[in-house]
Enzyme design. Structure first.
Site, short mmCIF file in Angstrom:
data_model
loop_
_atom_site.label_atom_id
_atom_site.label_comp_id
_atom_site.label_asym_id
_atom_site.label_seq_id
_atom_site.Cartn_x
_atom_site.Cartn_y
_atom_site.Cartn_z
N SER A 1 8.50 1.15 -36.21
CA SER A 1 8.21 0.45 -34.96
C SER A 1 8.44 -1.05 -34.98
CB SER A 1 6.76 0.72 -34.54
OG SER A 1 6.61 2.07 -34.19
N SER B 1 7.77 1.37 -31.60
CA SER B 1 6.83 1.17 -30.53
C SER B 1 6.62 -0.30 -30.15
CB SER B 1 5.47 1.78 -30.91
OG SER B 1 4.94 1.14 -32.05
N LYS C 1 1.43 -7.61 -29.56
CA LYS C 1 1.60 -6.21 -29.16
C LYS C 1 0.32 -5.68 -28.55
CE LYS C 1 3.35 -1.88 -31.16
NZ LYS C 1 3.88 -1.27 -32.42
#
Length: 456
Positions: A175, A151, A76
């Site tokens: 997320s 996210s 990420k």
């Protein structure tokens, strides 16, 4: 071998270790897949193909060094990667290149994994819709007009389309779970401390965790075994090593079912899909009981601590995006009395849920209150006719669980009539990560929803 990109990490690891396929072949299959589908979904935002190929060649030249030897992985864009651009989804860090790897990255590398690149995230992971001013919007691979969630939306979309078999993510308010639900993959929010959080600004902050994402639960468990483990730089790191439960299935387990987590509005299409989950567990031999919950203490606790953290972490930055700036402003309004009220609320909730889990092994509920929403909309404004006060409110089914200090997995539960994925959330007692994954695996294998790939 033509579908190498859709094999699991567990399968790929076995094939590489037994020399049935090379790490170079595996990597090339995934690079080809990235070239084919990434322009349409925008999941991988920084690709390091040459570096990855060098690592794959080196992996083929030596004996396997760990359980992920030669297996591709994406990180990420909130996760620091030495020598690889890490923007945090913010124009303020558009050219930022860290000097050190995050602990999760170091552990994955030590297990033999090969970094392919970085996955998209909203600015500083703010919100469950993956869009930012650096790389733009990540689209849902099941319907390109819809959100991939967030996210960790780039990670979920990359997994769903076969660009990588494993991806790391993070979760403060959902997320790891929300994008997994939106993209028909699996994500685990571990018990805080299971994956140590090393921070110089908020070392005791437990709402945000890092964790694994994959296309199936066995891969979640494999990745968790690699990235978990004690580290003395985290003051609440769990000392016991993670290990899967030796038992399989759910026969005899006590499963609590909540269709709305205590009165939250749930979209009708989402509710219809998640309502099929209790019957699955009953067929597998579990004892299922619908329960009434009181989780409203989670609201004040989550919002107060989230706001406080944003002011602490980002309050000195100028030029923040609207969502991040809004959170910072809320944090600047937090008083000592607010923190005291939040701590009391969270403590009450923790003790109430401790009593609850004396009676039940797991709680199952919707992951998200809505299916993937139109990608051009910034957030969900109403659910089932109920108007929402702000951009956070549609995520309550995930962020209320965050406050419990509990492990929670998102597993594919089915599809709406229009073909949009919906996940079911499996929540366990704090520290019972292995139990959660055992139950998630049984559900996954009984339903087969995870095997349905997007039409890309």
């Amino acid at each position: 071998m033509s579908e190498l990109h859709y094999l699991s990490a567990t399968e790929l690891s076995h094939l590489i270790r037994t020399r049935q396929v090379s790490a170079v072949e595996v990597l090339q299959a995934h690079l080809d897949r990235i070239e084919q589908v990434n322009p349409r979904v925008n999941a991988v935002v920084t690709l390091v193909a040459e570096q990855a190929m060098d690592a794959a060649k080196a992996a083929d030249a030596v004996e396997p060094v760990g359980p992920l030897h030669g297996v591709p992985v994406a990180h990420k864009d909130l996760t620091d990667t030495a020598g690889i651009r890490t923007t945090y989804g913010s124009p303020l860090f558009a050219g930022h290149v860290p000097e050190r790897d995050d602990l999760v990255v170091r552990r994955l590398k030590a297990a033999g994994a090969i970094t392919v690149g970085k996955t998209n995230t909203p600015e500083f992971g703010t919100g469950s819709h993956t869009v930012n001013d650096v790389f733009g919007l990540t689209r849902n691979p099941y319907d390109l007009t819809r959100s991939a969630g967030g996210s960790s939306g780039g990670a979920a979309a990359a997994l769903a389309t076969g660009m990588v078999p494993l991806a790391d993510g993070s979760d403060m308010g959902g997320s790891l779970r929300n994008p997994a639900s939106f993209c028909n993959v699996a994500g685990l929010r571990p018990t805080p401390g299971r994956v140590p959080a090393v921070s110089e600004i908020a070392a005791w902050y437990t709402l945000s965790v890092q964790g694994p994402m994959a296309r199936n639960v066995d891969d979640l468990s494999l990745m968790l075994s690699v990235i978990s483990g004690f580290d003395p730089r985290s003051p609440y790191a769990i000392k016991e090593a993670y290990a899967p439960e030796p038992e399989e299935g759910v026969a005899g387990l006590r499963v609590a079912w909540s269709p709305d987590l205590g009165g939250l509005p749930v979209d009708a299409a989402t509710a219809a899909v998640t309502a099929t989950a209790p019957a699955v567990f009953e067929r597998l031999g579990a004892r299922v009981e619908e329960v009434e919950l009181d989780l409203e203490d989670a609201e004040v606790a989550f919002r107060t601590y989230r706001a406080w953290f944003y002011a602490l972490a980002y309050g000195e930055l100028d030029g923040l995006g609207a969502n991040t700036a809004w959170n910072v402003e809320r944090g600047r309004e937090v008083t000592g009395a607010d923190l005291a009220r939040a701590e009391r609320a969270r403590s009450r909730l923790y003790q109430r849920m401790a009593d609850f889990f004396d009676s039940y092994d797991v709680l199952i509920a919707p992951v998200s209150q809505v299916p993937p929403f139109p990608a051009e909309e910034p957030y969900v404004r109403a659910i089932d006719g109920v108007e929402l006060p702000d951009y956070l409110a549609w995520m309550r089914s995930a962020y209320w669980v965050s406050v419990m200090h509990a492990p929670a997995a998102s597993v594919p539960a089915g599809f709406t009539p229009s073909g949009l994925p919906v996940g079911v959330q499996i929540i366990g007692r704090p520290f019972a990560d292995a139990r959660v994954l055992r139950v998630a695996r049984a559900f996954e294998q009984a339903t087969g929803h995870a095997s349905h790939h997007p039409p890309l």
